[in-house]
Design an enzyme around this catalytic site. Sequence first.
Site, PDB file in Angstrom:
ATOM      1  N   LYS A  54      -0.567  63.689  -9.030  1.00 59.80           N
ATOM      2  CA  LYS A  54       0.281  62.909  -8.352  1.00 59.80           C
ATOM      3  C   LYS A  54       0.953  63.382  -7.010  1.00 59.80           C
ATOM      4  CE  LYS A  54       4.910  62.792 -10.131  1.00 59.80           C
ATOM      5  NZ  LYS A  54       5.691  62.685  -8.921  1.00 59.80           N
ATOM      6  N   ASP A 111      12.987  47.604  -2.409  1.00 60.47           N
ATOM      7  CA  ASP A 111      13.512  46.990  -1.398  1.00 60.47           C
ATOM      8  C   ASP A 111      13.393  45.386  -1.482  1.00 60.47           C
ATOM      9  OD1 ASP A 111      14.530  46.537   1.450  1.00 60.47           O
ATOM     10  OD2 ASP A 111      13.584  48.406   2.075  1.00 60.47           O
ATOM     11  N   ILE A 112      13.564  44.764  -0.371  1.00 60.08           N
ATOM     12  CA  ILE A 112      13.264  43.310  -0.547  1.00 60.08           C
ATOM     13  C   ILE A 112      12.000  42.939  -0.762  1.00 60.08           C
ATOM     14  CG2 ILE A 112      15.529  42.804   0.516  1.00 60.08           C
ATOM     15  CD1 ILE A 112      13.656  41.825   2.959  1.00 60.08           C
ATOM     16  N   PRO A 113      11.758  41.861  -1.450  1.00 54.93           N
ATOM     17  CA  PRO A 113      10.243  41.508  -1.759  1.00 54.93           C
ATOM     18  C   PRO A 113       9.400  41.597  -0.854  1.00 54.93           C
ATOM     19  CG  PRO A 113      11.564  40.102  -3.175  1.00 54.93           C
ATOM     20  CD  PRO A 113      12.470  40.879  -2.061  1.00 54.93           C
ATOM     21  N   ASN A 114       9.659  40.873   0.253  1.00 59.84           N
ATOM     22  CA  ASN A 114       8.870  41.153   1.419  1.00 59.84           C
ATOM     23  C   ASN A 114       8.357  42.203   2.124  1.00 59.84           C
ATOM     24  OD1 ASN A 114       7.330  39.333   3.463  1.00 59.84           O
ATOM     25  ND2 ASN A 114       8.721  40.113   5.123  1.00 59.84           N
ATOM     26  N   THR A 115       9.306  43.148   2.077  1.00 65.12           N
ATOM     27  CA  THR A 115       9.342  44.473   2.607  1.00 65.12           C
ATOM     28  C   THR A 115       8.210  45.490   1.779  1.00 65.12           C
ATOM     29  OG1 THR A 115      11.329  44.582   3.618  1.00 65.12           O
ATOM     30  CG2 THR A 115      10.349  46.607   3.277  1.00 65.12           C
ATOM     31  N   ARG A 142       7.439  68.972 -21.373  1.00 65.40           N
ATOM     32  CA  ARG A 142       7.753  70.394 -21.307  1.00 65.40           C
ATOM     33  C   ARG A 142       6.854  70.867 -22.670  1.00 65.40           C
ATOM     34  NH1 ARG A 142       8.602  69.407 -17.032  1.00 65.40           N
ATOM     35  NH2 ARG A 142      10.590  69.585 -15.749  1.00 65.40           N
ATOM     36  N   GLY A 160       4.758  68.397 -13.750  1.00 60.06           N
ATOM     37  CA  GLY A 160       4.966  69.385 -12.582  1.00 60.06           C
ATOM     38  C   GLY A 160       4.923  70.674 -12.799  1.00 60.06           C
ATOM     39  N   ARG A 161       6.223  71.028 -12.888  1.00 66.66           N
ATOM     40  CA  ARG A 161       6.606  72.539 -12.895  1.00 66.66           C
ATOM     41  C   ARG A 161       6.046  73.391 -13.826  1.00 66.66           C
ATOM     42  NH1 ARG A 161      12.669  70.998 -11.960  1.00 66.66           N
ATOM     43  NH2 ARG A 161      11.814  69.279 -12.904  1.00 66.66           N
ATOM     44  N   LEU A 169       5.792  56.903  -4.937  1.00 62.92           N
ATOM     45  CA  LEU A 169       6.739  56.843  -3.800  1.00 62.92           C
ATOM     46  C   LEU A 169       7.977  55.794  -4.491  1.00 62.92           C
ATOM     47  CD1 LEU A 169       4.264  56.428  -0.626  1.00 62.92           C
ATOM     48  CD2 LEU A 169       5.547  58.507  -1.769  1.00 62.92           C
ATOM     49  N   LYS A 170       7.807  55.217  -5.505  1.00 60.40           N
ATOM     50  CA  LYS A 170       8.994  54.464  -5.957  1.00 60.40           C
ATOM     51  C   LYS A 170       9.520  53.696  -5.170  1.00 60.40           C
ATOM     52  CE  LYS A 170      10.099  58.211  -9.214  1.00 60.40           C
ATOM     53  NZ  LYS A 170       9.542  59.271  -8.727  1.00 60.40           N
ATOM     54  N   LEU A 171       8.611  52.460  -4.730  1.00 65.73           N
ATOM     55  CA  LEU A 171       9.276  51.706  -3.804  1.00 65.73           C
ATOM     56  C   LEU A 171      10.419  50.577  -4.530  1.00 65.73           C
ATOM     57  CD1 LEU A 171       6.173  50.475  -1.590  1.00 65.73           C
ATOM     58  CD2 LEU A 171       7.615  52.324  -1.638  1.00 65.73           C
TER      59      LEU A 171
END
Length: 232
Positions: free
Chosen positions: A32, A64-68, A181, A210-211, A60-62
């Site tokens: 990841k 924003d507005i749909p078009n973007t 964990r 991760g850790r 990247l967990k986007l």
Amino acid sequence: MGKDVIIACDFASKEQTLDFLKNFTLEKPYVKIGMELFFAEGPDIVRIIKDLGHKVFLDLKLCDIPNTVKNAMRSLSVLGADMLNVHAFGTVDMMKAAVEGAVRADGSRPKIIAVTLLTSVSEETVNKELMINSSMEKAVAQYAANAKSAGMDGVVCSPLEAAKVKKECGNEFLTVTPGVRFALSDAQDQKRVTTPDDAKALGSDYIVMGRPITKAANPLQAYRRALNEFVD
Ligand code: C5P
């Protein structure tokens, strides 16, 4: 459905990441890439890790507005990642736009999943600070149903919510679960944690660790332990 362990490579640079991946000579773990590494190194880091033979979840967990989001997904999907994600909070319209934007010229697209509620957030914070007047379980189930109706492939949620998500959205709907964990270890900033064993019993498809692996004295051994507990 193939279960797998995804290693969250939350490193600050390409050098640190490649150095870490040298621990794995026989296996090619699913990796990841999150904001820290992607923002430091740019899109090439995805191509480099793919070229080494790893599957890549670009986290990247986007939101924003749909078009973007649609256009951002178009830029990301051509990098070759196997999985991308957005926040379910961005609405069904935004998630539909994400799926549309992720389709590549050849008609293929990466798996796209939606983050429900972060595993670092407690129910108290959800209620009092975010003013979502619902139990964690209900909110996650609703976000998952929204994601499914938008055509997403699954959600990121806690293993504690995986069974409920499967019940609401069907067994084929993926549950990708961080907040894992090993038994008797430090939870760090995660609030809702389970062991790989428990995540398996609860029906997760992928665990994200991760850790507990990246900071282990022996990362290969830690990774194999996670695989043993979760997959075998
Ligand atoms: O080190 P640790 O095992 O806590 O890493 C978990 C990873 O999963 C981090 O990269 C974090 O950004 C990500 N994540 C999470 N909770 C979510 C979504 C993603 O911990 N709900």
